[in-house]
Design a protein around this motif. Structure first.
Motif, short mmCIF file in Angstrom:
data_model
loop_
_atom_site.label_atom_id
_atom_site.label_comp_id
_atom_site.label_asym_id
_atom_site.label_seq_id
_atom_site.Cartn_x
_atom_site.Cartn_y
_atom_site.Cartn_z
N SER B 107 -0.97 -1.98 -0.35
CA SER B 107 -0.75 -1.51 1.02
C SER B 107 0.60 -0.81 1.12
O SER B 107 0.73 0.24 1.76
N THR B 108 1.60 -1.41 0.49
CA THR B 108 2.95 -0.87 0.57
C THR B 108 3.03 0.54 -0.01
O THR B 108 3.55 1.46 0.62
N LEU B 109 2.48 0.70 -1.22
CA LEU B 109 2.61 2.00 -1.88
C LEU B 109 1.65 3.04 -1.31
O LEU B 109 1.89 4.24 -1.44
N ALA B 110 0.58 2.58 -0.63
CA ALA B 110 -0.28 3.54 0.07
C ALA B 110 0.44 4.05 1.32
O ALA B 110 0.33 5.22 1.68
N ALA B 111 1.17 3.14 1.97
CA ALA B 111 1.88 3.53 3.19
C ALA B 111 3.14 4.34 2.87
O ALA B 111 3.56 5.19 3.66
N VAL B 112 3.75 4.04 1.71
CA VAL B 112 4.98 4.74 1.31
C VAL B 112 4.81 5.19 -0.14
O VAL B 112 5.25 4.53 -1.07
N PRO B 113 4.15 6.32 -0.36
CA PRO B 113 3.87 6.73 -1.75
C PRO B 113 5.12 7.14 -2.53
O PRO B 113 5.08 7.15 -3.75
#
Lengths: 304, 272
Positions: B107-113
């Protein structure tokens, strides 16, 4: 719009995705169908930049996801496994997601209501059922009101009402002009949801066509006719313009028009012993198509 | 063909404000405070840091005031922090490894690539909180402990040699140690592994390294992160062999920077 060009992902010796090309267009629900282990999730993870392609590339709206200025405003994704900390409330999970992309708090409340989690927003996600977890994942995907939506196995763990809800939602999102990519390993599910179909097996695209083309090409149906006067009957039916094939002890007439066949036989005074409409299901068509590409066949008797 | 026709009704992507570092930082701040482990760790920090310092000072005051004492009261006013540092290690690990353990990282890296921003935001939140919490706890522990030392006539004045430096030093040490643990977490992606590595290095290897023969063992012992960094966090070190406070802290910072660079590389290069 999602575009993959020669997209490849290998893990050591294993090739999960084998140089695939595809385009997922806006305004349609594109079903991404394949058996477990076919490379669906890997492909979807590459779409949103979680996995790095070994070769080739995948672009969203003509650029790499990592170069997107406002990520959640551009692509909303529901990922296969739980991607939420169980100790955090649903509300807090969406709050931090919203904060990172400058999405107003009012939108958090709106998506919680939309997915039906408004009443349990303050509850910790660890206490959620599988279906509630899926709804939260879908809420997260909708949060930024994005033009591109990627849903990996969205109906997993949902009850029939929830499954119907996801179907309707996917169709509505597409009708609004969004690009909607939905993966599933169930043909029956895709048949009800998707306009376009991408079938993947062993990391390769096996079919890339509209749902209606897939149905007319693969889910053929015919009428089985048995008669003691088989030869005469065949000639009579052919004279009516029907496509008839003779098999050992039976005739197969393309299509599903049993009424015309029965009426024609009666008019000619021919006896029928059987008149049956036979449909091969889409599930069978899908099985046949992917039969060679299934990694894990269930076997009987043999020790694993 | 009909697919292409429908496909032309593409939905316009509105122009949204771009994702800034400030937004990512705000997201990490919400994340940090919305799990219970954060509050428990900070409660544990205060209980250990203040409580143990008060206890050891209360029970050692008379001995320190007698002629038999072979230790300085200055070593006692931050005593509890030696154990309380565990909470900084735990927080540092959790900030990273809980994301891998739960799948949150996706979720984190999808929201902040842009992954570097995720790491920077986590580092700012973690070190900021530990800096403040460590310093405040150290001051509270000093006040509580020194109350008992004062009564026995061996009080350590706040303007005494190295006292203020040691109290702020606790914040600095805790923040740096937490960041080192977070960096290890990025490499091992596992809570228990990250905790074992850092706590093992600080408490076990740190104590055993001086069993190594000769000056070689002496240097290994001095340069280990815990031994090097801890001298800044006490007015008078129990360990006469240790590096000076700022030199030692510099060594810890350098070690943290190296591990953090490796952690950053792993975060940016590896699949999530």
């Amino acid at each position: 719009m999602i575009t993959a060009r020669a997209l490849t992902k290998t893990y050591g010796e294993t090739t999960a995705v084998d140089g695939i090309d595809f385009t997922v267009r806006p305004g349609l629900v594109t079903g991404f169908l394949g058996p477990n282990g076919a490379g669906k999730s890997t492909t979807m993870r590459m779409v949103i930049g979680l996995d790095r392609p070994t070769a080739g590339e995948v672009r969203v709206n003509d650029h790499r996801y990592a170069d997107t200025p406002a990520p959640l405003r551009e692509v909303g994704a529901l990922l296969e496994a739980r991607s939420v900390h169980p100790g955090r409330s649903a509300l807090d999970h969406l709050r931090w997601l919203a904060a990172t992309n400058g999405i107003p708090r009012s939108r958090v409340d709106a998506v919680l209501e939309q997915v039906g989690l408004g009443a349990v927003a303050a509850r910790r996600v660890g206490k959620f059922s599988l279906g509630m977890g899926q709804r939260l994942g879908i809420a997260a995907a909708l949060l930024g009101d994005p033009p591109v939506i990627v849903l990996d196995e969205p109906v997993n763990g949902l009850d029939p009402e929830g499954i119907r809800w996801v179907r309707t939602l996917a169709r509505e999102l597409a009708a609004e002009g969004r690009t909607v990519m939905v993966s599933s390993h169930l043909m029956s599910e895709m048949a009800l949801t998707a306009d376009h179909l991408l079938v993947i097996g062993r990391g390769r695209i096996l079919a890339d066509c509209s749902m209606s083309d897939f149905i007319s090409e693969h889910a053929a149906s015919y009428v089985r006719v048995r008669s003691p006067q088989q030869v005469v009957l065949a000639e009579t039916l052919q004279a009516r313009g029907l496509a008839v094939t003779a098999y050992d002890g039976e005739l197969r007439v393309d299509g599903r028009d049993a009424v015309t066949i029965g009426d024609t036989a009666a008019a000619a005074g021919l006896t029928l012993h059987e008149l049956t409409v036979v449909s091969s299901s889409l599930e069978e068509a899908f099985m046949t198509l992917t039969a060679d590409s299934v990694d894990y066949h269930a076997t009987t008797g043999a020790a694993a | 063909m009909s697919a292409t026709a429908i496909g032309t009704t593409e939905r316009a992507t509105a122009s949204y404000p771009p994702q800034t570092f400030g937004r990512v930082l705000h997201g990490e701040w919400i994340k940090f405070w919305s799990v219970r482990s954060t509050r428990w760790s900070l409660v544990a920090l205060v209980v250990l840091g203040v409580g143990l310092t008060a206890m050891i000072c209360a029970s050692s005051a008379d001995w320190l005031a007698s002629g038999d004492a072979d230790e300085s009261p200055g070593s006692f006013v931050t005593w509890g922090m030696m154990l309380a540092q565990v909470t900084g290690v735990v927080l540092g690990a959790m900030v990273v490894t809980s994301e891998y353990g739960t799948g949150m990282i996706r979720s984190t890296l999808a929201a902040v690539p842009r992954r570097g921003r995720v790491l920077a935001a986590k580092a700012v939140v973690l070190t900021g909180v530990l800096l403040v919490a460590g310093t405040v706890t150290a001051f509270a522990g000093y006040l509580a402990g020194n109350f008992f030392l004062d009564r026995a006539g061996v009080g350590v004045p706040l303007d005494g040699d190295g006292v203020v430096r040691a109290l702020f030093g606790n914040g600095l040490y805790l923040a740096t140690l937490g960041l080192l643990t977070a960096a290890v977490g990025l490499l091992v992606r596992h809570t228990a592994a990250a905790l074992s590595i850092v706590l093992g290095t600080v408490f076990v290897v740190g104590t055993m390294a001086n069993l190594l023969p000769g000056t070689w063992g002496e240097w290994v012992s001095k340069l280990l992160p815990g031994n090097a960094g801890m001298t800044i966090a006490t007015p008078v070190s129990f360990n006469p062999e240790a590096l000076g406070p700022w030199t030692g802290f510099g060594v810890l910072v350098l070690e943290t920077v190296v591990v953090l660079a490796a952690g950053w590389w792993a975060l940016v290069r590896r699949d999530a």
